[in-house]
Structures are given as structure tokens and as C-alpha cells.
Design an enzyme around this catalytic site. Sequence first.
Site, PDB file in Angstrom:
ATOM      1  N   THR A 279       0.826  -1.207   0.000  1.00  0.00           N
ATOM      2  CA  THR A 279       0.000   0.000   0.000  1.00  0.00           C
ATOM      3  C   THR A 279       0.860   1.256   0.000  1.00  0.00           C
ATOM      4  OG1 THR A 279      -1.720  -1.195   1.212  1.00  0.00           O
ATOM      5  CG2 THR A 279      -1.870   1.195   1.202  1.00  0.00           C
TER       6      THR A 279
ATOM      7  N   HIS B 107       1.528   2.228  -3.423  1.00  0.00           N
ATOM      8  CA  HIS B 107       0.367   2.895  -4.025  1.00  0.00           C
ATOM      9  C   HIS B 107       0.250   4.335  -3.524  1.00  0.00           C
ATOM     10  CE1 HIS B 107      -1.363  -0.419  -6.254  1.00  0.00           C
ATOM     11  NE2 HIS B 107      -1.246  -1.202  -5.203  1.00  0.00           N
TER      12      HIS B 107
END
Length: 335
Positions: A42, A45
Amino acid sequence: MKQMKAFVIEKPNVGAVREVPYPEPGPGEITIKVERVGICGTDFHIFAGTFLSPYPLIPGHEFSGVVDKTGAGVEGLAPGDRVTADPTLLCGECEYCLTRRGNQCVKWGALGDTTNGAMAEYVRLPARNAVKIPDGMSFAEAAFVEPVACVVHGMNRLDLKMGDRVILFGAGAMGLQLVQAVAAAGASELVVVDVSPRKLRLALELGATRVELSQGLKPDDHPRGFDAVIDATGIPAVIERALDFLGPTGKFLQFGVAPRNAEIRVNPFKLYHKDWTLIGSMAINHTFLPAFNWVKEKRIRLEPLISRVIPLEEVPEFLTKPKDADLLKVQVQID
């Protein structure tokens, strides 16, 4: 004003280690001196601008450390206590919070995702989110409790049955935690697919019954399909391909985080005709303490999943480089 070092993402694909103000704890809060923080998929991202995060932001949501300061009204925690913490920030009042669907809270937030996190010398958080760690648990293990909590939530959502046949795509650090959880849940056949032979060898050590390189994988080799298919990559092309391995009445778990605007194609006739169930699994959902207990009791092997430990100063370069296919978990040691 007291300062600290932190890795700050100023905007997508732009970040640096900077001096920022020390986060003083308010009432009901603590400030932790961070020891270890994991770099999660994550975080890539967030760095790329394909998650929910605002900017500027200090990332880091899987971490451990030592209590540095406590705010007014904090009980049960004191400076010097070794801790880890659930990064989730919930309102506790909406219908989702009140029905144990906290990861869908209308005001959902998380340290390192929507507000400043632990990729810094210090991090501030609600005292209720912290959990003391025993002497026998290392800071490296304690920084794994959050990702294990994501696995616990995913497994609760999937609800495997004893003897189910499972195929899992992606043998990264999260995938290899899922391998151990699926094996412990009683799967019979557990096939793991990845591009890295090294990761696949480790998957066999951790509970897979068979491994396959993704380049040579064909649905025709598994004509019955599987009772459960798990994607731990978040890659749209892999997700579409994984659905081809879902058998009648099968369940598909989307565990990997995909880019926010990604799309895939699903055959709606197969969805109807084969009685498929498609399941999402977002972050943690009241699963931090069960995960903590699993880690505390050594029910999951975590040490083999740490590929590298780097200092905070190397984080900007690490996030900008192409991912190494053999790399598992990278943790940051905060000195």
C-alpha cells in the site's frame, strides 16, 4: 520546538526525509518512539498517488516502538513500554462501527494512510490503539502484527472449509502469510503461483502442497478448478487470469490492493452459472488483537519473510526503484 526526522511524501512520486515538528500527545494520546516500520505494498500505491491518501503525508502503518510520552488521562501505558499499535482510526459511532464493520466506517482513517504515520522517529496515536508487547516478541515481529491482522480479516471473510482446494496468486510477504493461514485453516491442496522460484521454494516450506511458475500455468491443467482462489498481487491482469481457475460454487478473495482506478473483466454468465462468490478484504476489521495473539504464540513464521532492513534515509530511493521480484518484506530501522 522539538524536531524529528520523517519521510514525507509531498505529492505523488515526490518524497524526502525532512525535519518536522515532534508530535506532542494530546489528551488520551501517546507518542511512540518508532523502532521498526514495515514497507507495505500500500505504501507503494500511496507514493504513486493511486490510493486514498492526502498529501503531504508521512506513511507507515505497520510498526513497533517504545512509548515516549503520554497525554492527559492515559492509563495503563507509561514511557518505556514496548508496544505495537493498530493504525485504524474509527469514529465508533456510525452504523458500520456499531455492527463490527469498522473498516467501512464513514470516517475511516489510518495512521500512514490518511494521516501521518510511523515512517518517522516518532508517531502520535490514540492510546487505546496501542498494545504492549512481551519481552519474547522482537520489534521486527511486532511490526508484523498489522499485516497479520489483514490476513486474519481476509481469512474471516473467505471462511474456508476443511479440505477445500485453494490456489493463491502472489508469494510476496502477504501471500506467504496467507499460505500459512490457509494451511492452518485446513486446506487440502494449496497451489501457490508466482514469478519467483525463490519465493515458491519458501512457499513450500511454509505450507503449500505445490507451486507453479506463472509463466507455465494453464487453466486446462486444473479442469475442476478450485474451491477458493486468492489474489495477493493486486495486478489487474493477474486477477482476470486467476478467475479462470475458480471452480463451481467457488469463492474468490481479492486480497491484494489494486490501483484505485483499475478495472477487470468478469464473465457474468460464469458468475451466475457457476454460483461464484466474489469477496473483497479491506485492511483490518477488529482483527488486530487476534493477530497479536497469533504472533505472540508463534503460530506464524515471520522472520523468513524479512528480506532487508534499511535506514530511514534509504526509503526515498527504495520507493522509486523497480520492485525486485525476489524481495519479500523490507523493514525500516529507526535510529
